[in-house]
Design a protein around this motif. Structure first.
Motif, mmCIF file in Angstrom:
data_model
loop_
_atom_site.group_PDB
_atom_site.id
_atom_site.type_symbol
_atom_site.label_atom_id
_atom_site.label_comp_id
_atom_site.label_asym_id
_atom_site.label_seq_id
_atom_site.Cartn_x
_atom_site.Cartn_y
_atom_site.Cartn_z
ATOM 1 N N ALA A 127 0.820 -1.207 0.000
ATOM 2 C CA ALA A 127 0.000 0.000 0.000
ATOM 3 C C ALA A 127 0.855 1.258 0.000
ATOM 4 O O ALA A 127 0.604 2.211 -0.748
ATOM 5 C CB ALA A 127 -0.934 -0.006 1.215
ATOM 6 N N VAL A 128 1.878 1.284 0.850
ATOM 7 C CA VAL A 128 2.764 2.453 0.905
ATOM 8 C C VAL A 128 3.504 2.617 -0.411
ATOM 9 O O VAL A 128 3.603 3.726 -0.964
ATOM 10 C CB VAL A 128 3.753 2.316 2.078
ATOM 11 C CG1 VAL A 128 4.799 3.424 2.035
ATOM 12 C CG2 VAL A 128 3.012 2.350 3.405
ATOM 13 N N PHE A 129 4.021 1.523 -0.936
ATOM 14 C CA PHE A 129 4.745 1.577 -2.201
ATOM 15 C C PHE A 129 3.829 2.051 -3.324
ATOM 16 O O PHE A 129 4.208 2.893 -4.155
ATOM 17 C CB PHE A 129 5.311 0.192 -2.513
ATOM 18 C CG PHE A 129 6.160 0.140 -3.747
ATOM 19 C CD1 PHE A 129 6.924 1.231 -4.152
ATOM 20 C CD2 PHE A 129 6.213 -1.013 -4.524
ATOM 21 C CE1 PHE A 129 7.714 1.185 -5.285
ATOM 22 C CE2 PHE A 129 6.991 -1.075 -5.658
ATOM 23 C CZ PHE A 129 7.747 0.027 -6.045
ATOM 24 N N GLY A 130 2.610 1.517 -3.362
ATOM 25 C CA GLY A 130 1.678 1.910 -4.416
ATOM 26 C C GLY A 130 1.300 3.370 -4.341
ATOM 27 O O GLY A 130 1.300 4.079 -5.354
ATOM 28 N N ALA A 131 0.973 3.859 -3.135
ATOM 29 C CA ALA A 131 0.579 5.260 -2.985
ATOM 30 C C ALA A 131 1.708 6.199 -3.361
ATOM 31 O O ALA A 131 1.511 7.182 -4.106
ATOM 32 C CB ALA A 131 0.134 5.516 -1.552
ATOM 33 N N MET A 132 2.905 5.930 -2.863
ATOM 34 C CA MET A 132 4.038 6.801 -3.164
ATOM 35 C C MET A 132 4.395 6.758 -4.647
ATOM 36 O O MET A 132 4.696 7.791 -5.263
ATOM 37 C CB MET A 132 5.256 6.386 -2.325
ATOM 38 C CG MET A 132 5.047 6.495 -0.833
ATOM 39 S SD MET A 132 4.495 8.142 -0.336
ATOM 40 C CE MET A 132 4.221 7.869 1.406
ATOM 41 N N ASP A 133 4.359 5.572 -5.217
ATOM 42 C CA ASP A 133 4.686 5.439 -6.635
ATOM 43 C C ASP A 133 3.672 6.174 -7.493
ATOM 44 O O ASP A 133 4.031 6.868 -8.461
ATOM 45 C CB ASP A 133 4.737 3.959 -7.014
ATOM 46 C CG ASP A 133 5.447 3.726 -8.339
ATOM 47 O OD1 ASP A 133 6.095 4.663 -8.832
ATOM 48 O OD2 ASP A 133 5.359 2.610 -8.874
ATOM 49 N N GLY A 134 2.382 6.037 -7.159
ATOM 50 C CA GLY A 134 1.360 6.736 -7.927
ATOM 51 C C GLY A 134 1.494 8.240 -7.836
ATOM 52 O O GLY A 134 1.389 8.956 -8.839
ATOM 53 N N LEU A 135 1.742 8.738 -6.626
ATOM 54 C CA LEU A 135 1.895 10.181 -6.438
ATOM 55 C C LEU A 135 3.117 10.714 -7.170
ATOM 56 O O LEU A 135 3.039 11.713 -7.897
ATOM 57 C CB LEU A 135 2.002 10.492 -4.946
ATOM 58 C CG LEU A 135 0.691 10.574 -4.179
ATOM 59 C CD1 LEU A 135 0.923 10.435 -2.684
ATOM 60 C CD2 LEU A 135 -0.019 11.897 -4.476
#
Length: 247
Positions: free
Chosen positions: A35-43
């Motif tokens: 979740a953290v990786f996905g959110a940061m990567d998307g942003l």
């Protein structure tokens, strides 16, 4: 010591130890890291993309189109990548567990000595280490789990879920990638507004992720904002250079 009536005062009995129940966070379930990786990567991805395309002079419609395409492609890629990586890790662990199970069946005495050495390395006396190892080895599955945990550092009964990791990364990447596009979607065709939204999103996401760590919220938020600003700044300069050269 006596009371007022001459009777001896009761002697306090031994205090009972209070058992304090506590729970630990799920550090191996696979959802938090994904979740953290996905959110940061998307942003970071879409904030940088908007900066680069906008810096190149693209029209707002083209920026939205590129951002939405990046959102969809990135979310799918993240989900597939997380599923495959976690699934591969679990399959590798299964392979090592099977290898250890064969060793326990083929050479029980050697594996018993190995378990004794593990206990000795953790400070257990020699005689007690041998006694404990013999008792634990009576159950093959218990012995197997102890060997795997000690040698690999992983619990074969506590594996992350590839589906949970995939869904977490898909959702959070999509949400993160959507944030820099919000000004355009609401009719504000201003590049700086999109970059501000992306920066705020990075700050909030970093602050929220610090909730699961000993770091203060401002450290986590500031760190992610710094990373995102560096990525957006670089892509903006590249987009501006390419836009000038193309025109």
């Amino acid at each position: 010591m006596s009371t007022a009536g001459g009777h001896p005062a009761p002697v306090p009995g031994p205090t009972e130890t209070t058992r304090i129940e506590h729970e630990h966070a799920d550090v191996s379930g696979g959802w938090l890291r994904a979740a953290v990786f996905g959110a940061m990567d998307g942003l970071v991805t879409n904030t940088a993309l908007v900066a680069g395309v906008g810096g190149g002079g693209a029209a707002p419609r083209a920026i939205v189109l590129a951002g939405v395409a990046s959102l969809v492609a990135g979310a799918i890629s993240m989900a597939l990548g997380e599923y495959t990586s976690v699934k591969t890790q679990n399959e590798q662990l299964e392979l090592e567990v099977d290898k250890e199970r064969r060793e326990l069946a083929r050479n029980p005495a050697g594996e018993l000595d190995e378990l004794v050495d593990m206990l000795r390395a953790r400070g257990v006396d020699d005689r007690l280490a041998r006694s404990v190892a013999v008792q634990l080895s009576r159950d093959p599955e218990t012995a197997l789990r102890l060997h795997v945990v000690a040698e690999l550092g992983l619990d074969p009964e506590d594996r992350p879920s590839p589906v949970v990791a995939a869904v977490s990364s898909f959702v959070t990447f999509g949400v993160g990638a959507l944030i820099p596009l919000l000004p355009y979607l609401f009719g504000f065709s201003l590049l700086w507004a999109a970059l501000v939204c992306g920066g705020l999103g990075l700050m909030v996401a970093g602050a929220l992720s610090s909730w699961f760590t000993p770091r203060p919220w401002w450290y986590g938020g500031g760190r992610q904002l710094l990373f995102g600003a560096a990525a957006a700044g670089i892509t903006y300069l590249i987009g501006a250079a390419i836009g000038v050269s193309v025109t």
